[in-house]
Design a protein around this motif. Structure first.
Motif, PDB file in Angstrom:
ATOM      1  N   TYR B  72       0.833  -1.205   0.000  1.00 15.08           N
ATOM      2  CA  TYR B  72       0.000   0.000   0.000  1.00 15.08           C
ATOM      3  C   TYR B  72       0.873   1.262   0.000  1.00 15.08           C
ATOM      4  CZ  TYR B  72      -3.439   3.485   1.424  1.00 15.08           C
ATOM      5  OH  TYR B  72      -4.225   4.598   1.485  1.00 15.08           O
ATOM      6  N   LEU B  73       1.906   1.284   0.843  1.00 17.47           N
ATOM      7  CA  LEU B  73       2.755   2.484   0.945  1.00 17.47           C
ATOM      8  C   LEU B  73       3.478   2.765  -0.376  1.00 17.47           C
ATOM      9  CD1 LEU B  73       4.371   2.048   4.498  1.00 17.47           C
ATOM     10  CD2 LEU B  73       2.481   3.553   3.861  1.00 17.47           C
ATOM     11  N   THR B  74       3.782   1.707  -1.148  1.00 16.25           N
ATOM     12  CA  THR B  74       4.566   1.882  -2.380  1.00 16.25           C
ATOM     13  C   THR B  74       3.684   1.818  -3.634  1.00 16.25           C
ATOM     14  OG1 THR B  74       5.032  -0.500  -2.317  1.00 16.25           O
ATOM     15  CG2 THR B  74       6.722   0.953  -1.432  1.00 16.25           C
ATOM     16  N   ARG B  75       2.374   2.009  -3.437  1.00 15.28           N
ATOM     17  CA  ARG B  75       1.468   1.842  -4.595  1.00 15.28           C
ATOM     18  C   ARG B  75       1.768   2.835  -5.717  1.00 15.28           C
ATOM     19  NH1 ARG B  75      -0.578   4.543  -0.563  1.00 15.28           N
ATOM     20  NH2 ARG B  75      -2.040   6.292  -0.791  1.00 15.28           N
ATOM     21  N   ASP B  76       2.370   3.994  -5.383  1.00 14.32           N
ATOM     22  CA  ASP B  76       2.679   4.989  -6.426  1.00 14.32           C
ATOM     23  C   ASP B  76       4.168   5.085  -6.716  1.00 14.32           C
ATOM     24  OD1 ASP B  76      -0.017   5.687  -6.644  1.00 14.32           O
ATOM     25  OD2 ASP B  76       0.153   7.049  -4.903  1.00 14.32           O
ATOM     26  N   THR B  77       4.960   4.185  -6.184  1.00 10.52           N
ATOM     27  CA  THR B  77       6.410   4.247  -6.398  1.00 10.52           C
ATOM     28  C   THR B  77       6.910   2.913  -6.940  1.00 10.52           C
ATOM     29  OG1 THR B  77       6.626   3.760  -4.049  1.00 10.52           O
ATOM     30  CG2 THR B  77       7.026   6.036  -4.704  1.00 10.52           C
ATOM     31  N   PRO B  78       6.755   2.705  -8.255  1.00 12.76           N
ATOM     32  CA  PRO B  78       7.119   1.419  -8.865  1.00 12.76           C
ATOM     33  C   PRO B  78       8.588   1.042  -8.662  1.00 12.76           C
ATOM     34  CG  PRO B  78       6.537   3.088 -10.532  1.00 12.76           C
ATOM     35  CD  PRO B  78       6.173   3.655  -9.214  1.00 12.76           C
ATOM     36  N   ASP B  79       9.460   2.049  -8.426  1.00 10.19           N
ATOM     37  CA  ASP B  79      10.873   1.755  -8.171  1.00 10.19           C
ATOM     38  C   ASP B  79      11.050   0.820  -6.983  1.00 10.19           C
ATOM     39  OD1 ASP B  79      11.361   3.488 -10.143  1.00 10.19           O
ATOM     40  OD2 ASP B  79      12.404   5.002  -8.924  1.00 10.19           O
ATOM     41  N   TRP B  80      10.109   0.907  -6.050  1.00 14.83           N
ATOM     42  CA  TRP B  80      10.225   0.107  -4.824  1.00 14.83           C
ATOM     43  C   TRP B  80       9.584  -1.266  -4.959  1.00 14.83           C
ATOM     44  CZ3 TRP B  80      13.017   0.662  -0.444  1.00 14.83           C
ATOM     45  CH2 TRP B  80      13.656   1.887  -0.255  1.00 14.83           C
ATOM     46  N   ARG B  81       9.150  -1.594  -6.184  1.00 17.94           N
ATOM     47  CA  ARG B  81       8.524  -2.902  -6.394  1.00 17.94           C
ATOM     48  C   ARG B  81       9.379  -3.716  -7.350  1.00 17.94           C
ATOM     49  NH1 ARG B  81       3.160  -1.850  -4.607  1.00 17.94           N
ATOM     50  NH2 ARG B  81       2.579  -3.996  -5.005  1.00 17.94           N
ATOM     51  N   GLY B  82       9.549  -5.004  -7.072  1.00 16.30           N
ATOM     52  CA  GLY B  82      10.295  -5.880  -7.967  1.00 16.30           C
ATOM     53  C   GLY B  82       9.684  -7.267  -7.916  1.00 16.30           C
ATOM     54  N   GLN B  83      10.523  -8.265  -8.040  1.00 15.90           N
ATOM     55  CA  GLN B  83      10.039  -9.647  -7.907  1.00 15.90           C
ATOM     56  C   GLN B  83       9.971  -9.948  -6.411  1.00 15.90           C
ATOM     57  OE1 GLN B  83       9.155 -11.538 -10.616  1.00 15.90           O
ATOM     58  NE2 GLN B  83       9.477  -9.619 -11.690  1.00 15.90           N
ATOM     59  N   ASP B  84       9.001  -9.337  -5.736  1.00  8.06           N
ATOM     60  CA  ASP B  84       9.020  -9.300  -4.275  1.00  8.06           C
ATOM     61  C   ASP B  84       8.298 -10.459  -3.590  1.00  8.06           C
ATOM     62  OD1 ASP B  84      10.330  -6.793  -4.269  1.00  8.06           O
ATOM     63  OD2 ASP B  84       8.426  -5.840  -4.741  1.00  8.06           O
ATOM     64  N   GLU B  85       7.351 -11.092  -4.326  1.00  7.58           N
ATOM     65  CA  GLU B  85       6.416 -12.001  -3.637  1.00  7.58           C
ATOM     66  C   GLU B  85       7.120 -13.089  -2.818  1.00  7.58           C
ATOM     67  OE1 GLU B  85       3.261 -11.336  -3.195  1.00  7.58           O
ATOM     68  OE2 GLU B  85       3.690  -9.534  -4.375  1.00  7.58           O
ATOM     69  N   VAL B  86       8.120 -13.762  -3.437  1.00  2.70           N
ATOM     70  CA  VAL B  86       8.762 -14.858  -2.693  1.00  2.70           C
ATOM     71  C   VAL B  86       9.450 -14.330  -1.436  1.00  2.70           C
ATOM     72  CG1 VAL B  86       9.127 -16.494  -4.581  1.00  2.70           C
ATOM     73  CG2 VAL B  86      10.831 -14.721  -4.158  1.00  2.70           C
ATOM     74  N   TRP B  87       9.973 -13.099  -1.533  1.00  8.95           N
ATOM     75  CA  TRP B  87      10.688 -12.554  -0.373  1.00  8.95           C
ATOM     76  C   TRP B  87       9.736 -12.073   0.709  1.00  8.95           C
ATOM     77  CZ3 TRP B  87      15.165 -14.380   0.134  1.00  8.95           C
ATOM     78  CH2 TRP B  87      15.913 -14.709  -1.000  1.00  8.95           C
ATOM     79  N   LEU B  88       8.526 -11.682   0.308  1.00  8.00           N
ATOM     80  CA  LEU B  88       7.533 -11.325   1.321  1.00  8.00           C
ATOM     81  C   LEU B  88       7.127 -12.580   2.104  1.00  8.00           C
ATOM     82  CD1 LEU B  88       5.408  -8.720  -0.672  1.00  8.00           C
ATOM     83  CD2 LEU B  88       7.089  -8.252   1.103  1.00  8.00           C
ATOM     84  N   SER B  89       7.023 -13.715   1.423  1.00  5.71           N
ATOM     85  CA  SER B  89       6.724 -14.951   2.173  1.00  5.71           C
ATOM     86  C   SER B  89       7.929 -15.374   3.000  1.00  5.71           C
ATOM     87  CB  SER B  89       6.345 -16.139   1.276  1.00  5.71           C
ATOM     88  OG  SER B  89       5.991 -15.746   0.023  1.00  5.71           O
ATOM     89  N   PHE B  90       9.126 -15.153   2.439  1.00  3.96           N
ATOM     90  CA  PHE B  90      10.332 -15.507   3.194  1.00  3.96           C
ATOM     91  C   PHE B  90      10.404 -14.678   4.484  1.00  3.96           C
ATOM     92  CE2 PHE B  90      14.934 -15.192   4.111  1.00  3.96           C
ATOM     93  CZ  PHE B  90      15.213 -16.549   4.240  1.00  3.96           C
TER      94      PHE B  90
END
Lengths: 221, 203
Positions: B72-90
């Motif tokens: 939610y905090l990074t919804r307007d800042t695509p720079d802060w998004r990557g292939q994150d899903e596996v690391w969010l579960s990690f």
């Protein structure tokens, strides 16, 4: 470890020391201690702060501030000095205290001094000696360092598992042309610092090392 | 934006840190998590029936999952998004191992302490192995050359591992990764995670 095993280890160490086989102990890759950083290392139950000045000069000191005993590895590097995190006492290249922030006018006595150990960089690996030595730091013969891995086994067990007599740098050869240096840390664990042939793909080597560690640890379980 | 916050919580720090790095203003409301268990109070349960922290409230929106809050905090800042899903579960797995060891040691939580520490060491070895390979490719962050929510999700629990009796001394790549995060402009501290003094002029 049983008492007998421990005695055997201690004996082995004495023998090795007499032969000068473990004068130099690898404590990490140079690339893992870049200029301006300090890291903790345990070498044969001795806690050390290994730090690299802004100009790239490496030091191995006892990990204890002479003031209040705080670990110097929690501190920080500014230029050519290492500062303690606790009260900011600052130590220069020779280990003596050069500045005490709470007493800016005072010239600290030379007796306030961090304990220092011999520290050399060779083949992009950092080597330390716990006692003064005439021996040369081991030559990796053109291999390049790959990475360090902790193994939760005593160093003698790892050497045994690798089927190699203990020495500062053990050439294992094989597909990746490996050479490994074992850093005894505690009585139950050590760190393996690995070199591989200069043209080896490091990711493959790293994965191979992970497997090697798993095998060594499970063989002992 | 209001964060219902507990100063010693790694998950709450994650939200404070993310907002600070993005330069987003955040109002924090301190919740007496320990010893008063205020997060289980009727008022807090009305806001978050699960009775957990952090809770982020933005107008009518209420978020209670750490990963969801970071998205939610990074919804307007695509720079802060990557292939994150596996690391969010990690990050969630890290919370279950070293995070639990820490709560056991500092807040007397029930846990099989040896088991969670052992699991924590396995997680740290995995993280180290990944970062070693990232560094071979010239990258210091989990998914690339720049930090993403993956890094911010995994950083707090990892950095606080020593609180749970799990040492970080033997992971050179994890240390350098943590250093890279602590060097980011806008970085903020929490008890147990201090800033890099050398980045500031000598006083």
């Amino acid at each position: 470890m049983g008492r007998l095993d421990f005695a055997r280890c201690a004996l082995l160490e004495c023998v090795l020391r007499e032969r000068g086989a473990v004068d130099w102990i690898a404590v990490g890759l140079s690339v893992d201690v870049p200029a301006g950083t300090v890291v903790p290392r345990r070498v044969n139950d001795t806690d050390m702060a290994i730090w690299c000045s802004a100009a790239g000069k490496l030091h191995a000191w006892g990990d204890r501030c002479p003031h209040r005993g705080m670990r110097l590895s929690h501190g920080f590097v500014r230029g050519e000095t290492l500062s303690c995190i606790y009260h900011g006492w600052q130590y220069g290249m020779d280990g003596t205290c050069s500045y005490i922030p709470a007493h800016p006018q005072l010239e600290p006595p030379k007796t306030i001094c961090a304990r220092s150990y011999a520290c050399n960089e060779q083949d992009q690996m950092i080597w330390v000696a716990l006692a003064p030595t005439q021996a040369k730091t081991p030559d990796a013969e053109g291999r390049r360092p790959v990475r360090s891995l902790e193994i939760t086994l005593p160093v003698a067990k790892v050497a045994e598992g690798l089927g190699h007599p203990m020495s500062s740098l053990m050439v294992l050869g094989g597909v990746y042309d490996l050479a490994v240096a074992l850093q005894p840390s505690t009585q139950h664990s050590c760190v393996l610092h690995a070199f591989a042939g200069a043209d080896q793909e490091r990711k493959q080597v790293s994965r191979h090392l992970e497997k090697m560690r798993a095998e060594l640890e499970s063989a002992d379980a | 934006m209001i964060l219902y916050d507990y100063i010693l919580s790694a998950s709450c720090y994650q939200v404070r840190l993310m907002a600070a790095l993005l330069g987003q203003p955040l109002t924090t409301r301190a919740v007496n998590f320990h010893p008063a268990k205020e997060h289980k109070s009727p008022e807090m349960l009305k806001l978050n029936p699960k009775g957990t922290l952090p809770v982020l409230q933005d107008g009518d929106l209420v978020l209670t999952e750490s990963a969801e809050i970071l998205r939610y905090l990074t919804r307007d800042t695509p720079d802060w998004r990557g292939q994150d899903e596996v690391w969010l579960s990690f990050a969630a797995a890290l919370n279950g191992s070293i995070g639990t060891a820490r709560l056991h040691d500092i807040l007397s939580y029930d846990a099989d302490i040896d088991a969670v520490r052992r699991a924590g060491v396995q997680h740290l070895r995995q993280l180290e192995a990944h970062l070693v390979e990232q560094r071979f490719d010239g990258m210091i962050f989990l998914t690339g050359h720049t930090p993403t929510i993956a890094d911010i999700a995994c950083f707090p629990t990892t950095a606080l591992a020593p609180d749970g009796g799990v040492s970080l001394d033997v992971y050179p790549s994890i240390r350098l990764w943590m250093r890279a995060i602590r060097s980011l402009p806008g970085f903020i501290e929490m008890p147990g995670i201090h800033r890099l003094h050398e980045l500031e002029a000598a006083p």
